[in-house]
Design a protein around this motif. Structure first.
Motif, PDB file in Angstrom:
ATOM      1  N   VAL A  50       6.909  55.380 -16.625  1.00 54.46           N
ATOM      2  CA  VAL A  50       7.495  54.176 -16.026  1.00 54.46           C
ATOM      3  C   VAL A  50       8.093  53.311 -17.132  1.00 54.46           C
ATOM      4  O   VAL A  50       7.565  53.252 -18.242  1.00 54.46           O
ATOM      5  N   LYS A  51       9.183  52.647 -16.815  1.00 48.72           N
ATOM      6  CA  LYS A  51       9.801  51.716 -17.764  1.00 48.72           C
ATOM      7  C   LYS A  51       8.883  50.523 -18.004  1.00 48.72           C
ATOM      8  O   LYS A  51       8.034  50.207 -17.180  1.00 48.72           O
ATOM      9  N   ASP A  52       9.086  49.863 -19.143  1.00 52.94           N
ATOM     10  CA  ASP A  52       8.330  48.661 -19.473  1.00 52.94           C
ATOM     11  C   ASP A  52       8.766  47.520 -18.559  1.00 52.94           C
ATOM     12  O   ASP A  52       9.514  46.636 -18.961  1.00 52.94           O
ATOM     13  N   ASP A  53       8.325  47.543 -17.332  1.00 49.03           N
ATOM     14  CA  ASP A  53       8.658  46.527 -16.343  1.00 49.03           C
ATOM     15  C   ASP A  53       7.374  46.134 -15.621  1.00 49.03           C
ATOM     16  O   ASP A  53       6.695  46.989 -15.034  1.00 49.03           O
ATOM     17  N   ILE A  54       7.031  44.880 -15.691  1.00 50.68           N
ATOM     18  CA  ILE A  54       5.770  44.403 -15.130  1.00 50.68           C
ATOM     19  C   ILE A  54       5.572  44.851 -13.684  1.00 50.68           C
ATOM     20  O   ILE A  54       4.508  45.329 -13.310  1.00 50.68           O
ATOM     21  N   TYR A  55       6.589  44.729 -12.873  1.00 46.58           N
ATOM     22  CA  TYR A  55       6.430  44.986 -11.442  1.00 46.58           C
ATOM     23  C   TYR A  55       6.374  46.482 -11.135  1.00 46.58           C
ATOM     24  O   TYR A  55       5.643  46.896 -10.239  1.00 46.58           O
ATOM     25  N   GLN A  56       7.096  47.298 -11.884  1.00 46.25           N
ATOM     26  CA  GLN A  56       6.994  48.747 -11.704  1.00 46.25           C
ATOM     27  C   GLN A  56       5.617  49.234 -12.151  1.00 46.25           C
ATOM     28  O   GLN A  56       5.013  50.087 -11.489  1.00 46.25           O
ATOM     29  N   LEU A  57       5.120  48.680 -13.257  1.00 53.34           N
ATOM     30  CA  LEU A  57       3.767  49.024 -13.726  1.00 53.34           C
ATOM     31  C   LEU A  57       2.722  48.674 -12.665  1.00 53.34           C
ATOM     32  O   LEU A  57       1.859  49.486 -12.324  1.00 53.34           O
ATOM     33  N   ARG A  58       2.790  47.451 -12.164  1.00 55.57           N
ATOM     34  CA  ARG A  58       1.821  47.008 -11.161  1.00 55.57           C
ATOM     35  C   ARG A  58       1.893  47.860  -9.905  1.00 55.57           C
ATOM     36  O   ARG A  58       0.860  48.175  -9.305  1.00 55.57           O
ATOM     37  N   ALA A  59       3.084  48.224  -9.487  1.00 51.16           N
ATOM     38  CA  ALA A  59       3.239  49.015  -8.256  1.00 51.16           C
ATOM     39  C   ALA A  59       2.558  50.370  -8.391  1.00 51.16           C
ATOM     40  O   ALA A  59       1.798  50.785  -7.507  1.00 51.16           O
ATOM     41  N   ILE A  60       2.800  51.056  -9.488  1.00 48.52           N
ATOM     42  CA  ILE A  60       2.210  52.393  -9.675  1.00 48.52           C
ATOM     43  C   ILE A  60       0.692  52.296  -9.819  1.00 48.52           C
ATOM     44  O   ILE A  60      -0.056  53.020  -9.154  1.00 48.52           O
ATOM     45  N   VAL A  61       0.235  51.410 -10.699  1.00 49.57           N
ATOM     46  CA  VAL A  61      -1.208  51.309 -10.930  1.00 49.57           C
ATOM     47  C   VAL A  61      -1.921  50.798  -9.684  1.00 49.57           C
ATOM     48  O   VAL A  61      -3.014  51.277  -9.357  1.00 49.57           O
ATOM     49  N   SER A  62      -1.333  49.884  -8.944  1.00 47.79           N
ATOM     50  CA  SER A  62      -1.941  49.420  -7.683  1.00 47.79           C
ATOM     51  C   SER A  62      -2.106  50.579  -6.700  1.00 47.79           C
ATOM     52  O   SER A  62      -3.144  50.700  -6.038  1.00 47.79           O
ATOM     53  N   GLN A  63      -1.087  51.402  -6.611  1.00 53.44           N
ATOM     54  CA  GLN A  63      -1.160  52.574  -5.723  1.00 53.44           C
ATOM     55  C   GLN A  63      -2.283  53.507  -6.168  1.00 53.44           C
ATOM     56  O   GLN A  63      -3.050  53.999  -5.336  1.00 53.44           O
ATOM     57  N   TRP A  64      -2.396  53.729  -7.460  1.00 51.12           N
ATOM     58  CA  TRP A  64      -3.452  54.610  -7.971  1.00 51.12           C
ATOM     59  C   TRP A  64      -4.839  54.007  -7.778  1.00 51.12           C
ATOM     60  O   TRP A  64      -5.793  54.711  -7.453  1.00 51.12           O
ATOM     61  N   ILE A  65      -4.962  52.684  -7.972  1.00 57.92           N
ATOM     62  CA  ILE A  65      -6.251  52.021  -7.764  1.00 57.92           C
ATOM     63  C   ILE A  65      -6.687  52.171  -6.303  1.00 57.92           C
ATOM     64  O   ILE A  65      -7.868  52.361  -6.019  1.00 57.92           O
ATOM     65  N   ALA A  66      -5.758  52.107  -5.385  1.00 56.85           N
ATOM     66  CA  ALA A  66      -6.072  52.224  -3.959  1.00 56.85           C
ATOM     67  C   ALA A  66      -6.337  53.657  -3.521  1.00 56.85           C
ATOM     68  O   ALA A  66      -6.880  53.876  -2.429  1.00 56.85           O
ATOM     69  N   ASP A  67      -6.009  54.622  -4.335  1.00 55.69           N
ATOM     70  CA  ASP A  67      -6.173  56.043  -4.010  1.00 55.69           C
ATOM     71  C   ASP A  67      -7.602  56.484  -4.321  1.00 55.69           C
ATOM     72  O   ASP A  67      -7.997  56.531  -5.487  1.00 55.69           O
ATOM     73  N   ASN A  68      -8.377  56.798  -3.309  1.00 57.54           N
ATOM     74  CA  ASN A  68      -9.767  57.202  -3.511  1.00 57.54           C
ATOM     75  C   ASN A  68      -9.913  58.525  -4.236  1.00 57.54           C
ATOM     76  O   ASN A  68     -11.011  58.886  -4.645  1.00 57.54           O
ATOM     77  N   ASP A  69      -8.823  59.256  -4.414  1.00 58.93           N
ATOM     78  CA  ASP A  69      -8.876  60.516  -5.136  1.00 58.93           C
ATOM     79  C   ASP A  69      -8.631  60.354  -6.629  1.00 58.93           C
ATOM     80  O   ASP A  69      -8.615  61.336  -7.365  1.00 58.93           O
ATOM     81  N   ILE A  70      -8.424  59.134  -7.102  1.00 61.06           N
ATOM     82  CA  ILE A  70      -8.251  58.874  -8.532  1.00 61.06           C
ATOM     83  C   ILE A  70      -9.439  58.064  -9.021  1.00 61.06           C
ATOM     84  O   ILE A  70      -9.723  56.986  -8.507  1.00 61.06           O
ATOM     85  N   ASP A  71     -10.121  58.609 -10.036  1.00 65.82           N
ATOM     86  CA  ASP A  71     -11.314  57.962 -10.596  1.00 65.82           C
ATOM     87  C   ASP A  71     -11.013  57.184 -11.870  1.00 65.82           C
ATOM     88  O   ASP A  71     -11.651  56.186 -12.170  1.00 65.82           O
ATOM     89  N   VAL A  72     -10.071  57.713 -12.661  1.00 63.01           N
ATOM     90  CA  VAL A  72      -9.772  57.177 -13.991  1.00 63.01           C
ATOM     91  C   VAL A  72      -8.259  57.093 -14.149  1.00 63.01           C
ATOM     92  O   VAL A  72      -7.542  58.028 -13.786  1.00 63.01           O
ATOM     93  N   ILE A  73      -7.790  55.994 -14.716  1.00 59.31           N
ATOM     94  CA  ILE A  73      -6.379  55.846 -15.073  1.00 59.31           C
ATOM     95  C   ILE A  73      -6.331  55.595 -16.573  1.00 59.31           C
ATOM     96  O   ILE A  73      -7.066  54.751 -17.090  1.00 59.31           O
ATOM     97  N   VAL A  74      -5.470  56.346 -17.261  1.00 57.61           N
ATOM     98  CA  VAL A  74      -5.240  56.106 -18.683  1.00 57.61           C
ATOM     99  C   VAL A  74      -3.746  55.875 -18.859  1.00 57.61           C
ATOM    100  O   VAL A  74      -2.944  56.737 -18.507  1.00 57.61           O
ATOM    101  N   SER A  75      -3.396  54.701 -19.375  1.00 58.15           N
ATOM    102  CA  SER A  75      -1.986  54.427 -19.642  1.00 58.15           C
ATOM    103  C   SER A  75      -1.775  54.364 -21.147  1.00 58.15           C
ATOM    104  O   SER A  75      -2.681  53.982 -21.901  1.00 58.15           O
ATOM    105  N   THR A  76      -0.583  54.758 -21.569  1.00 62.02           N
ATOM    106  CA  THR A  76      -0.218  54.721 -22.977  1.00 62.02           C
ATOM    107  C   THR A  76       1.110  53.993 -23.117  1.00 62.02           C
ATOM    108  O   THR A  76       2.052  54.272 -22.387  1.00 62.02           O
TER     109      THR A  76
END
Length: 178
Positions: A50-76
């Motif tokens: 994802v591009k360095d854009d606050i709202y694109q970052l939040r959208a993707i990570v929010s979706q992953w946080i809400a996904d019960n099939d994802i336990d861990v998120i690692v961003s770089t």
């Protein structure tokens, strides 16, 4: 009476690369995290750049946080001081709890590797909806350091005295050090 060791449990990991310039072909940092997670016995359930854009970052990570099939998120990426480094500002507002010790420990470990330049790292972590989120610098070496020296143990149910697995609603509660 000895406590029975907790066996390793494969977790579902999502990897996010924050960059305006990297592609799947040039994303060595994200690929390093994917490779290390797989080598450690975990599953990769998502990978995205994802591009360095606050709202694109939040959208993707929010979706992953809400996904019960994802336990861990690692961003770089996006954790430095350039005008485009917005990962902390984008993601900390999503956390239920901060994991202050992660950034402190990352900088402590990095001090031995890169000296005082480690103060320019804004590595951080937190918990949201029973998902642990680690955010590390964009360099491949920083990803190796974070995974090998901190993250790997903290998402391994067999690591004692404590790890994050019990907080993911997957395993027994953390055993005391006593």
């Amino acid at each position: 009476m000895s406590k029975t060791p907790t066996p390793f449990q494969a977790l579902n990991v999502a990897v996010l690369t924050v960059s305006d310039t990297r592609t799947e072909e040039t994303d060595t940092s994200g690929q390093t995290l994917v490779d290390r997670a797989l080598e450690s016995g975990h599953n990769i359930t998502a990978k995205h750049i994802v591009k360095d854009d606050i709202y694109q970052l939040r959208a993707i990570v929010s979706q992953w946080i809400a996904d019960n099939d994802i336990d861990v998120i690692v961003s770089t990426g996006g954790t430095g001081f350039t005008d485009r480094d917005n990962t902390p500002e984008a993601l900390t507002v999503l956390f239920d709890k901060q994991v202050e010790g992660f950034g402190e420990t990352f900088r402590h470990v990095s001090l031995g590797e890169i000296g005082t330049s480690t103060i320019q790292s804004r590595a951080f972590a937190g918990m949201a909806n029973h998902t642990v989120i680690f955010c590390v610098p964009g360099s491949t070496n920083a990803c190796k350091t974070a995974w090998d020296k901190i993250i790997k143990e903290q998402i391994d149910a067999s690591h004692r005295p404590c790890n994050f697995v019990p907080h993911l609603n997957l395993a027994e509660k953390c055993q005391s050090r006593g």
